[in-house]
Design an enzyme around this catalytic site. Structure first.
Site, mmCIF file in Angstrom:
data_model
loop_
_atom_site.group_PDB
_atom_site.id
_atom_site.type_symbol
_atom_site.label_atom_id
_atom_site.label_comp_id
_atom_site.label_asym_id
_atom_site.label_seq_id
_atom_site.Cartn_x
_atom_site.Cartn_y
_atom_site.Cartn_z
ATOM 1 C CE1 TYR A 6 -1.040 -3.705 -8.867
ATOM 2 C CE2 TYR A 6 0.025 -1.791 -7.881
ATOM 3 C CZ TYR A 6 -0.482 -3.068 -7.773
ATOM 4 O OH TYR A 6 -0.418 -3.711 -6.571
ATOM 5 N N GLY A 33 0.771 -1.236 0.000
ATOM 6 C CA GLY A 33 0.000 0.000 0.000
ATOM 7 C C GLY A 33 0.801 1.284 0.000
ATOM 8 C CB CYS A 45 -11.468 2.128 -32.713
ATOM 9 S SG CYS A 45 -10.238 1.830 -33.981
ATOM 10 C CD GLU A 50 1.475 -9.132 1.378
ATOM 11 O OE1 GLU A 50 2.051 -10.229 1.407
ATOM 12 O OE2 GLU A 50 0.237 -9.013 1.363
ATOM 13 N N GLY A 69 3.903 -3.579 -3.497
ATOM 14 C CA GLY A 69 4.076 -3.849 -4.921
ATOM 15 C C GLY A 69 4.432 -2.559 -5.640
ATOM 16 N NE ARG A 70 -0.013 1.986 -6.113
ATOM 17 C CZ ARG A 70 -0.983 1.761 -7.003
ATOM 18 N NH1 ARG A 70 -0.893 2.235 -8.215
ATOM 19 N NH2 ARG A 70 -2.068 1.094 -6.654
HETATM 20 C C1 PLP Z 1 -1.967 -5.878 -4.356
HETATM 21 C C2 PLP Z 1 -1.551 -6.399 -3.042
HETATM 22 C C3 PLP Z 1 -0.367 -5.954 -2.457
HETATM 23 C C4 PLP Z 1 0.464 -4.858 -3.034
HETATM 24 O O1 PLP Z 1 -0.216 -3.641 -2.935
HETATM 25 P P1 PLP Z 1 0.496 -2.283 -3.390
HETATM 26 O O2 PLP Z 1 -0.575 -1.278 -3.229
HETATM 27 O O3 PLP Z 1 0.912 -2.486 -4.796
HETATM 28 O O4 PLP Z 1 1.645 -2.068 -2.486
HETATM 29 C C5 PLP Z 1 0.015 -6.531 -1.263
HETATM 30 N N1 PLP Z 1 -0.726 -7.502 -0.691
HETATM 31 C C6 PLP Z 1 -1.873 -7.945 -1.220
HETATM 32 C C7 PLP Z 1 -2.638 -9.000 -0.534
HETATM 33 C C8 PLP Z 1 -2.328 -7.407 -2.411
HETATM 34 O O5 PLP Z 1 -3.479 -7.831 -2.934
#
Ligand code: PLP
Length: 388
Positions: free
Chosen positions: A366, A225, A337, A259, A261-262
């Site tokens: 993403y 997050g 289109c 954990e 991601g972004r």
């Molecule tokens: C998508 C997700 C993440 C990563 O979230 P980010 O906003 O990209 O940091 C971590 N844990 C779970 C369970 C997710 O679904």
């Protein structure tokens, strides 16, 4: 207007025309992972949530720079295995039996999302003692951000009011070892101070809940997050996160897992596309790209204009003048289109010509992975990996 790092521009200029490419910088990935780790408490587990960018080279690079990978499908699970991840954790509310069996074989820690899933996992587990953390949709614990997963009705996790029953079930089923809780709450939160407070609260809640329900607590996963501000200059302040987390007491024997991601990948990726045409209709200028939202969906999905920089391309091979606009604003449209295929509106340009490249920074998370690649069947972008 933002600038493009020279190594990224050079990589793009070496691509075949018309240029359409993602560039990923493995050095930038390493630097970001190191910066995030430095902000976390000593001993914390830093995992990368693969869904943000599942490019095999990106995943393999991150597998070396973080402690493990968070996966949410069988496809991501096998990607994590081939990336050589030291630790794999497997989440998501829709796991199939085949995926659960693969997770058991891979020795993954499973974030279980319902009692039914617990029972199915136990059937697969045999006597492996597969590690299980229960994903909880807490009663409160909201955090501001783009997507909230807990404290509101969602398909994610076990409602806090049903947790005691799920803990009993996990304890009674053979083959499972309940190690703790998974509490991913939000995506794209830009407030690091609030995030640290959320982590502290999640840890307190986990300790208290484990004590109340008799769970020998070894693992608290507070999810991802960490946010990225695509349109402005706010940033998720890692110094503020570190300062906030410094006050957090992680009990002995408990692993605190993150954990994101972004945040780990966004700044290491650029999406670039060549201007195929310039036109004016009903008083607006449009730059039409060899590319679009089928490669880079986020701006359209979230309804914002993604900042773009121009990489000028010299050389013009047609026997007629090169179209160009000067000192104006253009809407940046893709090759689909549909009038929704727009990456940016009112982008101010000093000069933009057919054949120049528009480059979108912060596209590493993403971006390609979340886009609808096959709509209209245009060729995919090149993927160019630099650094490493
Ligand atoms: C998508 C997700 C993440 C990563 O979230 P980010 O906003 O990209 O940091 C971590 N844990 C779970 C369970 C997710 O679904």
């Amino acid at each position: 207007m933002s600038t493009v790092p020279p190594a990224v521009a050079a990589a793009l200029l070496a691509q075949p025309h018309p240029v359409c490419a993602y560039v990923y910088d493995l050095d930038a990935l390493r630097r970001t992972a190191a910066a995030v780790r430095a902000a976390l408490p000593t001993g914390a587990l830093l995992l990368y949530a693969v869904k943000a960018n599942g490019d095999p080279k990106v995943v393999a690079a991150l597998a070396r720079h973080v402690d493990g990978l968070e996966v949410a499908s069988g496809g991501e699970l096998s990607l994590a295995a081939s990336a050589g991840a030291a630790e794999v954790v497997f989440g998501g509310p829709a796991k199939t039996d085949a995926e659960l069996a693969a997770a058991v074989t891979a020795g993954a820690l499973v974030h279980v999302e319902s009692p039914h899933e617990l029972r199915r996992l136990a059937l697969m587990a045999g006597d492996t003692g597969v590690r299980v953390a229960l994903r909880v949709n807490r009663a409160g614990a909201g955090l501001a951000g783009t997507h909230r997963m807990t404290g509101v009705p969602t398909p994610f996790g076990i409602d806090e009011v049903a947790l005691a029953e799920a803990v009993t079930l996990a304890r009674d089923l053979p083959g499972l070892r309940l190690v703790g809780f998974h509490l991913h709450a939000v995506s794209n939160n830009l407030d690091a101070v609030a995030h640290a407070a959320y982590v502290a609260d999640a840890l307190d809640w986990s300790v208290a809940t484990a004590r109340r329900l008799g769970v020998p607590l070894e693992y608290v996963n507070v999810g991802g997050g960490f946010g990225v501000d695509y349109t402005g200059d706010k940033r998720f302040d890692l110094d503020a996160l570190r300062a906030g987390l410094a006050a957090v007491q992680v009990p002995a024997g408990v692993t605190l897992a993150f954990e994101p991601g972004r945040f780990l990948v966004a700044s290491a990726g650029w999406y670039a596309a060549e201007v195929l045409d310039l036109k004016r209709t009903h008083g607006r200028w449009f730059a039409v790209l060899r590319g679009g939202t089928h490669h880079f969906r986020l701006p359209a999905a979230w309804g914002y204009s993604h900042p773009a920089a121009i990489v000028p391309v010299d050389g013009w091979s047609y026997p007629f003048p090169r179209p160009e606009v000067r000192h104006t604003a253009v809407d940046v449209a893709g090759e689909l289109c549909t009038p929704r295929d727009v990456l940016a509106r009112d982008l101010p340009v000093d000069r933009l010509r057919v054949g120049d490249l528009l480059v979108f920074a912060n596209a590493g998370g993403y971006g390609w992975d979340i886009s609808h690649h096959d709509f209209l069947r245009h060729p995919y972008p090149q993927v160019v990996v630099i650094g490493g």
